[in-house]
Structures are given as structure tokens and as C-alpha cells.
Design a protein around this motif. Structure first.
Motif, mmCIF file in Angstrom:
data_model
loop_
_atom_site.group_PDB
_atom_site.id
_atom_site.type_symbol
_atom_site.label_atom_id
_atom_site.label_comp_id
_atom_site.label_asym_id
_atom_site.label_seq_id
_atom_site.Cartn_x
_atom_site.Cartn_y
_atom_site.Cartn_z
ATOM 1 N N ALA A 92 2.995 11.574 -8.569
ATOM 2 C CA ALA A 92 3.021 12.910 -7.937
ATOM 3 C C ALA A 92 4.070 13.788 -8.605
ATOM 4 C CB ALA A 92 3.308 12.785 -6.436
ATOM 5 N N ASP A 128 15.071 10.332 -11.061
ATOM 6 C CA ASP A 128 14.498 9.116 -10.474
ATOM 7 C C ASP A 128 15.590 8.056 -10.391
ATOM 8 O OD1 ASP A 128 11.295 8.114 -10.106
ATOM 9 O OD2 ASP A 128 12.879 6.579 -10.067
ATOM 10 N N ARG A 129 15.555 7.312 -9.293
ATOM 11 C CA ARG A 129 16.584 6.280 -9.102
ATOM 12 C C ARG A 129 16.361 5.084 -10.027
ATOM 13 N NH1 ARG A 129 14.368 4.109 -3.282
ATOM 14 N NH2 ARG A 129 12.489 3.216 -4.159
ATOM 15 N N ARG A 169 9.356 1.146 -15.024
ATOM 16 C CA ARG A 169 9.682 0.386 -13.820
ATOM 17 C C ARG A 169 8.386 -0.090 -13.136
ATOM 18 N NH1 ARG A 169 6.720 3.205 -11.276
ATOM 19 N NH2 ARG A 169 7.049 5.133 -10.128
ATOM 20 N N GLY A 176 -2.033 -1.648 -5.775
ATOM 21 C CA GLY A 176 -3.233 -2.411 -6.136
ATOM 22 C C GLY A 176 -3.675 -2.148 -7.569
ATOM 23 N N THR A 215 -5.317 0.224 -8.978
ATOM 24 C CA THR A 215 -6.614 0.840 -9.308
ATOM 25 C C THR A 215 -6.519 2.364 -9.234
ATOM 26 O OG1 THR A 215 -7.407 0.708 -7.020
ATOM 27 C CG2 THR A 215 -8.003 -1.119 -8.467
ATOM 28 N N ARG A 226 0.765 -0.505 -12.960
ATOM 29 C CA ARG A 226 1.470 0.757 -12.721
ATOM 30 C C ARG A 226 2.650 0.960 -13.658
ATOM 31 N NH1 ARG A 226 1.228 3.489 -7.842
ATOM 32 N NH2 ARG A 226 2.855 4.792 -8.756
ATOM 33 N N ILE A 240 18.916 10.291 -5.564
ATOM 34 C CA ILE A 240 19.117 11.538 -4.823
ATOM 35 C C ILE A 240 19.319 11.154 -3.360
ATOM 36 C CG2 ILE A 240 18.080 13.731 -4.134
ATOM 37 C CD1 ILE A 240 18.791 13.489 -7.164
ATOM 38 N N ASP A 294 9.486 11.588 -3.861
ATOM 39 C CA ASP A 294 10.245 10.348 -3.960
ATOM 40 C C ASP A 294 9.645 9.219 -3.125
ATOM 41 O OD1 ASP A 294 11.001 12.092 -1.910
ATOM 42 O OD2 ASP A 294 13.053 11.371 -1.798
ATOM 43 N N ASP A 322 3.276 10.352 -1.773
ATOM 44 C CA ASP A 322 3.565 9.576 -0.563
ATOM 45 C C ASP A 322 4.684 10.187 0.268
ATOM 46 O OD1 ASP A 322 1.641 7.841 -1.417
ATOM 47 O OD2 ASP A 322 2.972 6.123 -1.730
ATOM 48 N N LEU A 376 -3.316 7.141 -5.148
ATOM 49 C CA LEU A 376 -3.016 7.835 -6.410
ATOM 50 C C LEU A 376 -3.797 9.134 -6.524
ATOM 51 C CD1 LEU A 376 -2.663 4.751 -8.698
ATOM 52 C CD2 LEU A 376 -0.921 6.487 -8.302
HETATM 53 C C1 LIG Z 1 0.208 -2.422 -1.363
HETATM 54 C C2 LIG Z 1 -0.227 -1.111 -1.907
HETATM 55 C C3 LIG Z 1 -1.364 -1.064 -2.706
HETATM 56 C C4 LIG Z 1 -1.811 0.168 -3.196
HETATM 57 N N1 LIG Z 1 -2.903 0.189 -3.998
HETATM 58 C C5 LIG Z 1 -3.358 1.363 -4.476
HETATM 59 C C6 LIG Z 1 -4.470 1.400 -5.372
HETATM 60 O O1 LIG Z 1 -5.020 0.376 -5.790
HETATM 61 N N2 LIG Z 1 -4.912 2.629 -5.789
HETATM 62 C C7 LIG Z 1 -4.315 3.795 -5.384
HETATM 63 O O2 LIG Z 1 -4.761 4.874 -5.761
HETATM 64 N N3 LIG Z 1 -3.216 3.767 -4.573
HETATM 65 C C8 LIG Z 1 -2.734 2.591 -4.131
HETATM 66 N N4 LIG Z 1 -1.605 2.574 -3.351
HETATM 67 C C9 LIG Z 1 -0.906 3.831 -3.065
HETATM 68 C C10 LIG Z 1 -0.083 4.289 -4.284
HETATM 69 O O3 LIG Z 1 0.717 3.233 -4.763
HETATM 70 C C11 LIG Z 1 0.804 5.459 -3.897
HETATM 71 O O4 LIG Z 1 0.043 6.376 -3.156
HETATM 72 C C12 LIG Z 1 1.408 6.149 -5.123
HETATM 73 O O5 LIG Z 1 2.274 5.290 -5.798
HETATM 74 C C13 LIG Z 1 2.146 7.411 -4.703
HETATM 75 O O6 LIG Z 1 2.739 7.997 -5.818
HETATM 76 P P1 LIG Z 1 4.070 8.867 -5.634
HETATM 77 O O7 LIG Z 1 4.350 9.472 -6.959
HETATM 78 O O8 LIG Z 1 3.949 9.721 -4.457
HETATM 79 O O9 LIG Z 1 5.198 7.815 -5.245
HETATM 80 P P2 LIG Z 1 5.818 6.514 -6.074
HETATM 81 O O10 LIG Z 1 4.782 6.040 -6.992
HETATM 82 O O11 LIG Z 1 6.319 5.666 -5.008
HETATM 83 O O12 LIG Z 1 6.980 7.185 -6.892
HETATM 84 C C14 LIG Z 1 8.155 7.634 -6.257
HETATM 85 C C15 LIG Z 1 9.295 7.645 -7.263
HETATM 86 O O13 LIG Z 1 10.446 8.158 -6.610
HETATM 87 C C16 LIG Z 1 11.568 7.410 -6.985
HETATM 88 N N5 LIG Z 1 12.556 7.527 -5.892
HETATM 89 C C17 LIG Z 1 12.444 7.061 -4.640
HETATM 90 N N6 LIG Z 1 13.527 7.364 -3.927
HETATM 91 C C18 LIG Z 1 14.343 8.051 -4.747
HETATM 92 C C19 LIG Z 1 15.623 8.648 -4.587
HETATM 93 N N7 LIG Z 1 16.289 8.627 -3.418
HETATM 94 N N8 LIG Z 1 16.197 9.268 -5.639
HETATM 95 C C20 LIG Z 1 15.532 9.327 -6.835
HETATM 96 N N9 LIG Z 1 14.320 8.776 -7.044
HETATM 97 C C21 LIG Z 1 13.736 8.164 -6.008
HETATM 98 C C22 LIG Z 1 11.041 6.005 -7.175
HETATM 99 O O14 LIG Z 1 11.880 5.240 -8.039
HETATM 100 C C23 LIG Z 1 9.659 6.268 -7.786
HETATM 101 O O15 LIG Z 1 9.698 6.271 -9.198
HETATM 102 C C24 LIG Z 1 -1.113 1.358 -2.858
HETATM 103 C C25 LIG Z 1 0.031 1.305 -2.070
HETATM 104 C C26 LIG Z 1 0.481 0.083 -1.599
HETATM 105 C C27 LIG Z 1 1.717 0.048 -0.758
#
Ligand SMILES: Cc1cc2nc3c(=O)[nH]c(=O)nc-3n(C[C@H](O)[C@H](O)[C@H](O)COP(=O)(O)OP(=O)(O)OC[C@H]3O[C@@H](n4cnc5c(N)ncnc54)[C@H](O)[C@@H]3O)c2cc1C
Length: 386
Positions: free
Chosen positions: A12, A31-32, A37, A42, A44, A101, A125, A158, A285, A298
Motif C-alpha cells: 500500500a 519503514d521499521r 523483509r 498466503g 497469492t 512476499r 514511527i 503501516d 491494512d 493485496l
Molecule cells: C495469514 C495471512 C494470509 C494472507 N494471505 C493473503 C493472500 O494470499 N493474498 C492477499 O492478497 N492478501 C493476503 N493477506 C493480506 C495481506 O498480507 C495484507 O493485506 C497486505 O500485506 C497489506 O499490505 P500493507 O502494505 O497494507 O501492509 P504490510 O504489508 O503489513 O506493510 C506494512 C509495512 O509497514 C511497516 N511498519 C509497520 N509498523 C511500522 C512503524 N511503526 N514504523 C515504520 N514502519 C512500520 C512494516 O514493516 C511493513 O513493511 C494475508 C494476511 C494474513 C494475515
């Protein structure tokens, strides 16, 4: 001063950073983690997520070595198994992908930096800085002393337990369900196909995704009523008991070997009451999470990053706060899918409902096949192709 701070360099955050940086604004990502990383997922990318990504990036480059996925296998209690394709009989080419991932997120991050965004990783952060009821920056805890970093706008991406969204009272863990995920990689799993798999059981579910090179992603999701219980659970045994004692999976895992540690995450469900505040926009998320069962997180993250970026560009050019509009746009666009996902989340919580649905599906599996296409956001992929 930067124009936009993006907290979190996951999908995101990267998508938001790419769009805003390409429009010529100064973007700084924090990013922390140190990249590349790992991230429990899952692994996909559904067809709708792939298409959304392809609007901005060479998706085939980002997904190189990914394994194409042409649908889902769903199984339930009583031996019911339904295979659903993403594409219709005429349009089988609608595909999703499976990719670790760690590689996927690293490539997105490289694309964000190549678009002009700067990155400070290994920096936590802690909170948003709020002055006169406007978010004006963030508190950064890096290798040196804590400092304040300011920008015209902050995009918080985050993740599920967003320090910014939780800290500002915009998000909190849902009261129910309290599900936890346990994930690990295996090799040597038998009978893999071109499909992702979701095995729904009375005590939770098991997701399986075949990756390149015979590696298999296994995620087990269980309801654990409280954190104390979750911490006492033996994570290794949760996964191994789930796959090795399951009537459908045990033969396929009889020669399998676990090749990673088990990662545990939870509680999973997060409710978000507002996706912004003056000076702040949420994406991915951080703006709420329903359940991983539908494998579309995703898609929400990538599209959510896109929507936050569009809102940010509007605010930067007009000076009018964009958070209320972002809330309305997201509700209109994501609302129907959220309702479906919440319905499925509730269904899986009830062993009786799962049993009844399995009995129906044994006689009539068209609804399950439709569900595969809906969960895969196939309508978005088809729309992009037409
Ligand atoms: C068990 C499980 C299975 C899943 N399987 C799927 C799947 O197969 N397909 C799919 O589409 N989705 C799947 N999802 C959902 C998907 O993983 C998330 O929706 C997606 O990762 C969200 O992306 P994001 O960028 O919002 O957050 P994230 O990918 O969580 O990225 C957040 C980033 O913020 C950073 N961060 C966090 N806190 C801080 C802070 N305080 N300071 C600085 N940086 C920080 C983290 O290090 C990270 O790099 C699954 C989720 C789970 C829990």
C-alpha cells in the motif's frame, strides 16, 4: 520539508509513494524493517490485484518467477471439494499469481525508489505529530535520537497494527473474531496444481499456495479467544497437526519437510472508524482488515494505496482536506466486497454453518465457483481486459 511522508513501505505504501512521486512531489518513506523483509501472508496475488498493479508498473517484471494460479480449490468437512477457475470457459487466461512476499515487496520498493521516493528503513514511527488539530509530521525512532519529521501530508500504510491509526484512535482490534494466523514454508508436498487452496474446517481453515521451485506456503488460521492463550500455543504443532492429521491433506504432507520457522500473527481483524484526519490519510491494512480467507488483502492494499495517492494529489493541489472524500470513495468502491468478506468470516466461525454449506455444495457447487471468482476480484481483471 517533504510534501508527503509515507509510513510503511509495504504494497500500500509503495503504491501510494509511486503515484505521488511520479506526479513530481517530494515523498519520503519510512519503514521499521530492513528490506528485503519477510511478511506472513498466503503469498497469492489475485487477478484483480494483478490488474491494478499493471496500471502503474511492469507487473510481469514485479512478478517474475511467480507461479501462475488459475483458480482455487475449496474443501470442507465431509470430503466436499470444489475446483473453481478465475476465468470463464471462454476466458481461461484470467490469472492470479503466487510469489513469496519478500521478493514481491522488495521489487515494489525498488519501483517506488526508482519513481523518486526516498526511503529510510530500519526506522520506527512511533506516532503522528498533531498541531492545531492537523497532522503535520511523524515521530521517528531510528538509529540515533528520536526526531520529528514534517511534511504537508502523511499517508499511514503501516499495516494491520498501525501505530498511527491505533495511536490516533482511528482503528482498534475487532472484539470478535479473535483469529490468529500461523504460517510456514514446506517442500515435498504432494499433488500440487495450478490452483491456490482453501481447506475450511470446523476449527478454522488452512490456506495452501504453490510457489516456484516446489516451495509451498501454508497458513493455518485458528480462533484463539485471548492473547494469553495464543502465546502459550505451540506454533510448530499448530501447523504440523493441522496438515498431518487432516483427512484430505495428510497423505500429501506425508513426505513434506518444513523449510522455515513458523510465523504467528494476530489478532487479525481490525476495525477502522475513519481512514483519515486532517493532514493524514490511511492506506492498506492500516485502514482496517477483515480476514485473510478471501485472499484479497493485496488487492485492497494496492487499490487503497492508489486511492490514498489520488486523495493526496488532490489535497496538495487544492489545499482542501481529502480525508472525508477518501472515506466515501473507499466505502462506495470496497463496501460490497467488505460485506461479502464479513459474511464469509461469520460463516466460518460457525461449525454448523460450515457443515450446512458443505452439504449444499456437495449437491450444487455453482455458488462456490462463483465465490472463487468474486474473491479473486475477477470482475476488475475482466473489466481491464475488455
Ligand atoms: C495469514 C495471512 C494470509 C494472507 N494471505 C493473503 C493472500 O494470499 N493474498 C492477499 O492478497 N492478501 C493476503 N493477506 C493480506 C495481506 O498480507 C495484507 O493485506 C497486505 O500485506 C497489506 O499490505 P500493507 O502494505 O497494507 O501492509 P504490510 O504489508 O503489513 O506493510 C506494512 C509495512 O509497514 C511497516 N511498519 C509497520 N509498523 C511500522 C512503524 N511503526 N514504523 C515504520 N514502519 C512500520 C512494516 O514493516 C511493513 O513493511 C494475508 C494476511 C494474513 C494475515
Amino acid at each position: 520539508m517533504d510534501d508527503v511522508i509515507v509510513v510503511g513501505a509495504g504494497p500500500a505504501g509503495c503504491m501510494a509513494a509511486i503515484i505521488v512521486a511520479r506526479a513530481g512531489f517530494r515523498v519520503r518513506m519510512f519503514d521499521r524493517a530492513r528490506f528485503p523483509r519477510a511478511k506472513l501472508c498466503g503469498d497469492t496475488i489475485n487477478p484483480g490485484a494483478y490488474r491494478t498493479l499493471a496500471r502503474h508498473l511492469h507487473a510481469d517484471r514485479i512478478l517474475r518467477n511467480a507461479r501462475p494460479i488459475d483458480g482455487m480449490l475449496l474443501t470442507g468437512p465431509g470430503g466436499i471439494a470444489v475446483r473453481g477457475f478465475y476465468g470463464s470457459r471462454e476466458r481461461r487466461q484470467i490469472l492470479g499469481f503466487a510469489i513469496e512476499r519478500k521478493a514481491f515487496d522488495q521489487r515494489l520498493l525498488e519501483a517506488a525508489v526508482a519513481s523518486g521516493a526516498s526511503l529510510e528503513d530500519n526506522c520506527v514511527i512511533d506516532e503522528a505529530v498533531v498541531e492545531d488539530a492537523i497532522v503535520t509530521g511523524v515521530r521517528v525512532r531510528g538509529t540515533g535520537t528520536a526526531r520529528t519529521h514534517r511534511a504537508r501530508l502523511v499517508i499511514a500504510a503501516d499495516g494491520r497494527h498501525s501505530k498511527i491509526a491505533f495511536g490516533m484512535g482511528l482503528a482498534k482490534y475487532a472484539l470478535s473474531p479473535k483469529r490468529w494466523a500461523f504460517g510456514a514454508y514446506f517442500i515435498g508436498v504432494g499433488s500440487l496444481s495450478t490452483r491456490g487452496e482453501m481447506h475450511i474446517r470446523p476449527d478454522g481453515y488452512i490456506g495452501i499456495a504453490p510457489l516456484a521451485g516446489d516451495v509451498v506456503n501454508v497458513c493455518v488460521v485458528r480462533e484463539l479467544k485471548n492473547m494469553f492463550r495464543a502465546q502459550r500455543v505451540n506454533a510448530e504443532s499448530v501447523i504440523n497437526v493441522a496438515v498431518r492429521s487432516d483427512p484430505i491433506l495428510r497423505e500429501r504432507f506425508s513426505r513434506a519437510r518444513q523449510v522455515s520457522e513458523v510465523t504467528v500473527l494476530g489478532p487479525l481483524a481490525v476495525d477502522c472508524r475513519s481512514v483519515g484526519y486532517p493532514g493524514l490519510l490511511l492506506a492498506g491494512d492500516a485502514a482496517g482488515f477483515i480476514d485473510p480467507m478471501t485472499g484479497d488483502g493485496l488487492r485492497f492494499a494496492i487499490r487503497g494505496g492508489e486511492l490514498a495517492a489520488e486523495a493526496a494529489l488532490r489535497e496538495l493541489s487544492t489545499g482542501i482536506a481529502a480525508c472525508t472524500r477518501l472515506q466515501a470513495v473507499r466505502a462506495r468502491e470496497f463496501g460490497p466486497k467488505w460485506r461479502m468478506n464479513r459474511g464469509l468470516r461469520a460463516l466460518v466461525a460457525s461449525p454448523r454453518a460450515v457443515g450446512a454449506a458443505s452439504r449444499v455444495a456437495k449437491q450444487w457447487n455453482a455458488p462456490v465457483r462463483l465465490l472463487v471468482r468474486l474473491a479473486g476480484d475477477v470482475n476488475i481483471a475482466e473489466h481491464a481486459q475488455s
